[in-house]
Each structure stands twice: as structure tokens, then as C-alpha cells.
Design a protein around this motif. Structure first.
Motif, mmCIF file in Angstrom:
data_model
loop_
_atom_site.group_PDB
_atom_site.id
_atom_site.type_symbol
_atom_site.label_atom_id
_atom_site.label_comp_id
_atom_site.label_asym_id
_atom_site.label_seq_id
_atom_site.Cartn_x
_atom_site.Cartn_y
_atom_site.Cartn_z
ATOM 1 N N PRO A 1 0.800 -1.229 0.000
ATOM 2 C CA PRO A 1 0.000 0.000 0.000
ATOM 3 C C PRO A 1 0.831 1.276 0.000
ATOM 4 O O PRO A 1 0.293 2.356 -0.223
ATOM 5 C CB PRO A 1 -0.825 -0.126 1.285
ATOM 6 N N SER A 2 2.134 1.169 0.256
ATOM 7 C CA SER A 2 2.997 2.342 0.366
ATOM 8 C C SER A 2 3.692 2.645 -0.960
ATOM 9 O O SER A 2 4.514 1.856 -1.435
ATOM 10 C CB SER A 2 4.051 2.127 1.455
ATOM 11 N N ALA A 3 3.393 3.795 -1.527
ATOM 12 C CA ALA A 3 4.069 4.200 -2.752
ATOM 13 C C ALA A 3 5.555 4.423 -2.515
ATOM 14 O O ALA A 3 6.379 4.178 -3.407
ATOM 15 C CB ALA A 3 3.427 5.479 -3.297
ATOM 16 N N ASP A 4 5.926 4.854 -1.320
ATOM 17 C CA ASP A 4 7.331 5.073 -1.001
ATOM 18 C C ASP A 4 8.103 3.761 -1.019
ATOM 19 O O ASP A 4 9.228 3.692 -1.520
ATOM 20 C CB ASP A 4 7.455 5.747 0.366
ATOM 21 N N GLN A 5 7.503 2.705 -0.481
ATOM 22 C CA GLN A 5 8.157 1.394 -0.515
ATOM 23 C C GLN A 5 8.311 0.913 -1.960
ATOM 24 O O GLN A 5 9.376 0.437 -2.358
ATOM 25 C CB GLN A 5 7.351 0.379 0.298
ATOM 26 N N ILE A 6 7.262 1.025 -2.745
ATOM 27 C CA ILE A 6 7.330 0.586 -4.140
ATOM 28 C C ILE A 6 8.391 1.373 -4.903
ATOM 29 O O ILE A 6 9.100 0.836 -5.768
ATOM 30 C CB ILE A 6 5.952 0.725 -4.823
ATOM 31 N N ALA A 7 8.544 2.651 -4.567
ATOM 32 C CA ALA A 7 9.532 3.489 -5.249
ATOM 33 C C ALA A 7 10.954 3.037 -4.980
ATOM 34 O O ALA A 7 11.869 3.350 -5.748
ATOM 35 C CB ALA A 7 9.368 4.943 -4.830
ATOM 36 N N ASN A 8 11.165 2.259 -3.904
ATOM 37 C CA ASN A 8 12.504 1.797 -3.546
ATOM 38 C C ASN A 8 12.753 0.345 -3.934
ATOM 39 O O ASN A 8 13.729 -0.258 -3.475
ATOM 40 C CB ASN A 8 12.740 1.990 -2.049
ATOM 41 N N THR A 9 11.893 -0.212 -4.786
ATOM 42 C CA THR A 9 12.126 -1.565 -5.282
ATOM 43 C C THR A 9 13.165 -1.543 -6.404
ATOM 44 O O THR A 9 13.453 -0.505 -6.990
ATOM 45 C CB THR A 9 10.827 -2.189 -5.813
ATOM 46 N N VAL A 10 13.711 -2.705 -6.690
ATOM 47 C CA VAL A 10 14.670 -2.866 -7.791
ATOM 48 C C VAL A 10 13.946 -3.554 -8.938
ATOM 49 O O VAL A 10 13.331 -4.614 -8.755
ATOM 50 C CB VAL A 10 15.891 -3.699 -7.343
ATOM 51 N N SER A 11 14.001 -2.977 -10.126
ATOM 52 C CA SER A 11 13.244 -3.509 -11.260
ATOM 53 C C SER A 11 13.802 -4.862 -11.699
ATOM 54 O O SER A 11 14.998 -5.143 -11.594
ATOM 55 C CB SER A 11 13.274 -2.528 -12.429
ATOM 56 N N ASP A 12 12.898 -5.701 -12.170
ATOM 57 C CA ASP A 12 13.231 -7.031 -12.683
ATOM 58 C C ASP A 12 12.172 -7.361 -13.724
ATOM 59 O O ASP A 12 10.981 -7.145 -13.488
ATOM 60 C CB ASP A 12 13.225 -8.057 -11.539
ATOM 61 N N GLU A 13 12.579 -7.881 -14.863
ATOM 62 C CA GLU A 13 11.623 -8.115 -15.950
ATOM 63 C C GLU A 13 10.552 -9.122 -15.584
ATOM 64 O O GLU A 13 9.468 -9.142 -16.196
ATOM 65 C CB GLU A 13 12.361 -8.577 -17.211
ATOM 66 N N ARG A 14 10.820 -9.956 -14.586
ATOM 67 C CA ARG A 14 9.820 -10.951 -14.184
ATOM 68 C C ARG A 14 8.867 -10.438 -13.113
ATOM 69 O O ARG A 14 7.906 -11.120 -12.751
ATOM 70 C CB ARG A 14 10.527 -12.211 -13.667
ATOM 71 N N ILE A 15 9.135 -9.250 -12.554
ATOM 72 C CA ILE A 15 8.364 -8.736 -11.426
ATOM 73 C C ILE A 15 7.558 -7.517 -11.837
ATOM 74 O O ILE A 15 8.072 -6.608 -12.485
ATOM 75 C CB ILE A 15 9.283 -8.358 -10.250
ATOM 76 N N THR A 16 6.295 -7.495 -11.424
ATOM 77 C CA THR A 16 5.445 -6.321 -11.545
ATOM 78 C C THR A 16 5.107 -5.839 -10.135
ATOM 79 O O THR A 16 4.603 -6.620 -9.321
ATOM 80 C CB THR A 16 4.136 -6.645 -12.289
ATOM 81 N N TYR A 17 5.403 -4.587 -9.847
ATOM 82 C CA TYR A 17 5.073 -3.994 -8.546
ATOM 83 C C TYR A 17 3.871 -3.073 -8.698
ATOM 84 O O TYR A 17 3.778 -2.295 -9.664
ATOM 85 C CB TYR A 17 6.253 -3.190 -7.999
ATOM 86 N N ARG A 18 2.960 -3.156 -7.725
ATOM 87 C CA ARG A 18 1.778 -2.302 -7.744
ATOM 88 C C ARG A 18 1.427 -1.874 -6.320
ATOM 89 O O ARG A 18 1.656 -2.625 -5.366
ATOM 90 C CB ARG A 18 0.582 -3.035 -8.371
ATOM 91 N N CYS A 19 0.872 -0.691 -6.203
ATOM 92 C CA CYS A 19 0.360 -0.218 -4.919
ATOM 93 C C CYS A 19 -1.038 -0.798 -4.710
ATOM 94 O O CYS A 19 -1.937 -0.554 -5.522
ATOM 95 C CB CYS A 19 0.286 1.311 -4.897
#
Length: 252
Positions: free
Chosen positions: A70-88
Motif C-alpha cells: 500500500p505504500s508508494a514510497d516502498q514501491i519506489a525503492n524496489t529494484v526492477s526485474d523483468e519478471r516482477i510487476t510492482y503495484r500499490c
């Protein structure tokens, strides 16, 4: 050079990206075990994923992984990966199709959920025979020369500032309602070799530390930092730190 026993530096004032920098990483064995228990490898969903520590470990084992927080700040600190989709998204409203997930995880997060609502969503998005794993890591332990001072800080000094939900983590989620066919989990732990700055940086991510500061009790934090720094010695010395991994794992 030995650490100053009365350091002027405020170790607990680390800035806005401390969670991503200092939270301990889970061992690869955890993801391998979870994948082996799942009925398929199409999709894993990590709920309350934070900055994606467990999410990233799951990625090599699945065709796709979705990390939700639920935290946009947490999602903003993820590391991108072609197999992963991050969503709030909150745990109680998962933006996923019915029956799509072979594995659903919640690492160090389930104690914040509305569990009945979360479990309804788990049953909705979970595939037949899918796996739900609620994961937490317990109170850390240090080398004997440091551990007694740390445990006193954890239990007695910072203890009153923990939210009530912390007791669920300390118990390994043993008292959580878990209405699923429960499976046994192997013994696992997180073990790291940290310098003093990393150790105190991790402590700075605690909600109890934030509450103590907001209550005007930064003196409690600074006194502990000074005393543990003196016991630590050279602040660049790496010392062993371990957290037990606890898990409630069930089949849908």
C-alpha cells in the motif's frame, strides 16, 4: 580506531531510504522451499512486499511475480526485474484475477492486515492447491559480548514503544488465526555479518524507535548507541547477527 563511547553522531537519524538500505535479506533457501511447495510456477504474489526483498528472491523460481504494497514510497525503492510487476494495493483488495496464484506470501507484514479480509482475497486469487505463507523473523541475537546489552534494550528500554502487533511477530505468528491445512516448514534463519553502522541503521527502521523519538525519548536511543558502540569496538568490525525465520504455511 575504536568507536567513540560517546559519539556525537546520531545513528538513528538515517534519512528516508533506511528501510531499503538496512532491512536484512532473506536467504535464498526460503524462496526455494516456497517454490517447491507450490503446485505450479506460473505466478507468485508477494503481499505487503515493502521494497521487494522476498519478491526478488521468488523471481528466479516463477514465470512471473507480483509484488503488492500500500505504500508508494516502498514501491519506489524496489529494484526492477523483468519478471516482477510492482503495484500499490492493500492486502485486503488484491488487484488480481481469480485463481491465478500458485504461491501467495506475506513477509513481515501479516500482523498489519485485516486477516479475515485478506484471507478472503487469498482464497479468491489462489489456484487449487496453492500455498499461502506468512513469514516473519524474530528477535535478533548478537555475539555473547553484545547480546545481553541488546536484549535489555529490546525488552525494557524500547519495548514500551512497540505497537501491540509486535507481539505477534515475537511469537512467530503462533497465535494468528490460520484456517488452512498447515504444512511443516524447515528451520531457517537470516545470518549476516554487519558493521556497527549497518546494525544501528537497521534499528533505526523500527517503528518503536520512531515512536520513542516522537515521544521525546531520543535519550534512550542515544544512550544505547553509545554503550553498544563501546562494546562493539572498532565500528568497522563485522559482527555476526542472526534472526530466526518463523513461518505459517498452508495449502488452499
Amino acid at each position: 580506531m575504536a568507536a567513540d563511547p560517546n559519539p556525537a553522531r546520531n545513528w538513528f537519524n538515517q534519512g528516508g531510504q533506511t528501510y531499503a538500505r538496512f532491512r536484512p535479506e532473506y536467504p535464498p533457501r526460503l524462496a526455494a522451499f516456497l517454490a517447491s511447495a507450490a503446485p505450479g510456477r506460473q505466478l507468485a504474489v508477494d503481499v505487503g512486499c515493502g521494497n521487494g526483498q522476498l519478491t526478488r528472491l521468488l523471481a528466479p523460481h516463477f514465470n512471473a511475480v507480483v509484488g503488492l504494497d500500500p505504500s508508494a514510497d516502498q514501491i519506489a525503492n524496489t529494484v526492477s526485474d523483468e519478471r516482477i510487476t510492482y503495484r500499490c494495493a492493500p492486502a485486503e483488495r488484491l488487484p488480481l484475477a481469480d485463481g491465478c496464484a500458485s504461491l501467495i506470501t506475506a513477509a513481515q507484514a501479516a500482523h498489519w492486515f485485516d486477516l479475515p479480509a485478506f484471507y478472503r482475497e487469498v482464497r479468491r486469487i489462489g489456484a487449487a492447491g496453492g500455498i499461502l505463507a506468512l513469514i516473519s523473523y524474530g528477535v535478533l541475537s548478537l555475539e555473547p559480548a553484545l547480546d545481553e546489552r541488546f536484549q535489555a534494550f529490546y525488552q525494557d528500554e524500547i519495548g514500551p514503544y512497540w505497537p501491540p502487533e509486535r507481539k505477534l511477530v515475537d511469537s512467530g505468528y503462533a497465535t494468528l488465526d490460520f484456517p488452512f491445512e498447515e504444512l511443516a516448514a524447515p528451520p531457517l534463519e537470516i545470518r549476516l555479518e554487519w558493521r556497527l553502522a549497518e546494525f544501528l541503521g537497521y534499528l533505526s527502521t523500527w517503528s518503536a524507535v520512531r515512536c520513542a523519538r516522537e515521544a521525546g525519548r531520543e535519550d534512550v536511543l542515544l544512550r544505547f548507541a553509545s554503550e553498544i558502540a563501546q562494546a562493539w569496538g572498532d565500528e568497522n568490525t563485522r559482527r555476526s547477527i542472526a534472526w530466526p525465520i518463523n513461518m505459517r504455511i498452508g495449502r488452499l
